[in-house]
Design a protein around this motif. Sequence first.
Motif, short mmCIF file in Angstrom:
data_model
loop_
_atom_site.label_atom_id
_atom_site.label_comp_id
_atom_site.label_asym_id
_atom_site.label_seq_id
_atom_site.Cartn_x
_atom_site.Cartn_y
_atom_site.Cartn_z
N SER A 1 0.92 -0.70 -0.02
CA SER A 1 -0.01 0.68 -0.41
C SER A 1 0.43 1.24 -0.14
O SER A 1 2.29 1.65 -0.03
N GLN A 2 0.52 1.74 -0.12
CA GLN A 2 0.50 3.75 -0.55
C GLN A 2 -0.36 4.30 0.59
O GLN A 2 -0.76 4.52 0.55
N LEU A 3 0.77 4.76 2.04
CA LEU A 3 0.09 6.17 2.57
C LEU A 3 0.35 7.19 1.78
O LEU A 3 0.78 7.66 1.56
N HIS A 4 -1.41 8.17 1.66
CA HIS A 4 -1.26 9.24 0.82
C HIS A 4 -1.72 10.26 2.74
O HIS A 4 -2.60 10.48 3.18
N PRO A 5 -0.76 11.45 2.30
CA PRO A 5 -0.29 12.18 3.36
C PRO A 5 -2.10 13.73 3.20
O PRO A 5 -1.68 13.41 1.45
N ALA B 1 3.43 6.73 8.80
CA ALA B 1 4.27 6.99 8.14
C ALA B 1 5.34 5.78 8.83
O ALA B 1 5.61 5.90 7.73
N ALA B 2 5.74 6.16 9.56
CA ALA B 2 6.66 5.65 10.21
C ALA B 2 6.65 3.64 10.04
O ALA B 2 7.80 3.51 9.51
N VAL B 3 5.57 3.31 10.46
CA VAL B 3 5.56 2.09 10.44
C VAL B 3 5.04 1.37 8.61
O VAL B 3 5.77 0.64 8.54
N PHE B 4 4.67 1.83 8.14
CA PHE B 4 4.27 2.02 6.37
C PHE B 4 5.91 2.62 5.59
O PHE B 4 6.48 1.55 4.86
N HIS B 5 7.38 3.19 6.37
CA HIS B 5 8.01 3.38 5.26
C HIS B 5 8.67 2.37 5.82
O HIS B 5 9.43 2.19 5.48
N THR B 6 8.40 1.78 7.45
CA THR B 6 9.50 0.78 7.31
C THR B 6 9.57 -0.80 6.82
O THR B 6 10.17 -1.13 6.37
N VAL B 7 8.24 -0.72 6.69
CA VAL B 7 7.39 -2.14 6.14
C VAL B 7 7.76 -2.03 4.59
O VAL B 7 9.09 -2.77 4.06
N SER B 8 7.88 -1.15 3.71
CA SER B 8 8.00 -0.80 2.38
C SER B 8 9.38 -0.78 2.41
O SER B 8 9.64 -1.03 1.55
N ARG B 9 10.06 -0.19 2.85
CA ARG B 9 11.32 0.31 2.68
C ARG B 9 12.45 -1.70 2.94
O ARG B 9 13.55 -1.27 2.58
N SER B 10 12.08 -1.79 3.42
CA SER B 10 12.88 -3.71 4.15
C SER B 10 12.01 -4.90 3.77
O SER B 10 12.11 -5.89 4.10
N GLU B 11 11.95 -4.20 1.93
CA GLU B 11 12.19 -5.34 1.58
C GLU B 11 12.79 -6.56 1.15
O GLU B 11 12.64 -7.59 0.70
N ALA B 12 14.41 -5.93 1.76
CA ALA B 12 15.07 -6.90 1.61
C ALA B 12 15.39 -7.83 2.40
O ALA B 12 15.66 -9.16 2.06
N LEU B 13 14.62 -7.56 3.52
CA LEU B 13 14.54 -8.94 4.61
C LEU B 13 13.74 -9.95 4.01
O LEU B 13 13.35 -10.73 4.23
N PHE B 14 12.18 -9.72 3.24
CA PHE B 14 12.17 -10.42 2.89
C PHE B 14 12.35 -11.00 1.66
O PHE B 14 12.17 -12.28 0.99
N ARG B 15 12.71 -10.94 0.87
CA ARG B 15 13.75 -11.70 0.45
C ARG B 15 14.45 -12.27 0.58
O ARG B 15 15.60 -13.68 -0.15
#
Length: 584
Positions: free
Chosen positions: A136-140, A160-174
């Motif tokens: 998802s994309q959180l719209h301010p 915003a911190a939660v959405f930013h953390t999960v979206s930028r941590s895709e390397a951990l899921f790969r």
Amino acid sequence: MVLKAFFPTCCASADSGLLVGRWVPEQSCAVVLAVVHFPFIPIQVKQLLAQVQQDSQVGVAVLGTWCHCRQEPEESLGRFLEGLAAVFPHEPWLRLCRERGGTFWSCEATRRQAPSAPGEDQVTLIFYDQRQVLLSQLHPPAVPPDCQVGADPTSTGGLAAVFHTVSRSEALFRSDRFDEGPVRLSHWQSEGVEASILAELAKRASGPVCLLLASLLSLVSTVGACRVFKLWPLSFLGSKLSTCEQLRHRLEHLRLIFSMKKAENPVQLMRPDLPSRKANTVASVLLDVTLGLLLLSWLHGRSRIGHLADALVPVADHVAEELQHLLQWLMGAPAGLKMNRALDQVLGRFFLYHIHLWISYIHLMSPFVEHILWHVGLSACLGLTVALSLLSDIVALLTFHIYCFYVYGARLYRLKIHGLSSLWRLFRGKKWNALRRRVDSCSYDLDQLFIGTLLFTILLFLLPTTALYYLVFTLLRLLMVTVQGLIHLLVDLINSLPLYSLGLRLCRPYRLAAGVKFRVLEHEAGRPLRLLMQINPLPYSRVVHTYRLPSCGCHPQHSWGSLCRRLFSGELIYPWRQRSDRQD
């Protein structure tokens, strides 16, 4: 102190292990991303987290321990988990435990450097769907959370911190995609990897194709920018014809689709309009071409182009006949009004002669009408918007005589309005100073006043006849502008409608998030508060406003009051004048 722990629902049934995530000190919250299972080597876990932090630029660390009391003895497991706090020091250290029944949870936060009394740090456990938050994309500005317990469990910055953390941590899921490697994780892909070999191959093969097409489009743009096309007749026609504007607009769309340029920085990449702009452009072009091919198949079926060509000349004759009747009515006593006979006859015969010239031109072009319509229908293969723009230009050419009538009437009416206003200033002892652009006082002699009175009387008595012709032809001109405006409105709708974003909002509402809401799962005395975070989808109106594509349509810059004043003073209305000043 109340600490907020965001825990993924996909890890609720995971085996015991370490909680891996990010600690946000500004919001006093911990975002859990995955669970590292036993057995593991601590140095390998640290290497994995260092690699993920280097790839994602997110401070990922071990936040605490996770215990699922299903098979392990509670006492031995508890002592082992307490020893891990010395290996992975973090403040505060979370301890989450799910009891055997699966209903009760215990959640504690301990601090070794500043020991606190039991119960000082209270933990609120918030479950979230990791896959939805990742995609998802959180719209301010985000909608404030709607918590049912009377207090907001998080703020806008925390979301915003939660959405930013999960979206930028895709390397951990790969890192653990195929359950291979020294460290075994549980995250949103644990139940099945969403990947396709065919999609990956298509993505790799699209690179050379896009590069080749982008080179061809650049060549076309270079040819279009030659000096030959900037000469006066070609540049004038290119700036006034809607077809040329639409072709340039579609060329920009194709260059955007086949471009290999990526975002320059992460801030630009996270803008809500950039990730979906190319997809919306592709959907707009596909819809445009599909509608154009459908129109082309309809026109070439059952000889409809021949029928349209046969009906065009009779329609032109009928329009010319109706205009002649209108002019004959104006040359008499329209609605019982007393008009100036001489001026009425001169204007009527002048306009009748223009109609005669125009209908002669239509009959001269009648043998070529079918070929012209055939090529117009063939242009629909480039898209419905190109065919509609060409139709708008044809309507403008076929009604060029009405435009000429409007210009003649407007110029004559404006000349008399300016004359009357200047002579009215003469009666008041004033004049217009052209150098200082203001009205100054002036003294006139008797001869000037006498001649001014005669001219004012003549212009005043001739004004009703001129105003009537101006009014009739202005209404006809506004009718033609309205027809062209409806065509341009349809073209603008096809060009700017964000179909891909609307499809996401309809099929996957969580992809476009306007905020979150919280639902209470458990609220008992002596137990940690457990909430479920759900995503509020973005409203359709805001989706259209946020992801709307730029278009080449004519957007009026004058209000209704300004338009009425311009029409009353006799100023010409050019609907294409705003096209060069548009804001994309």
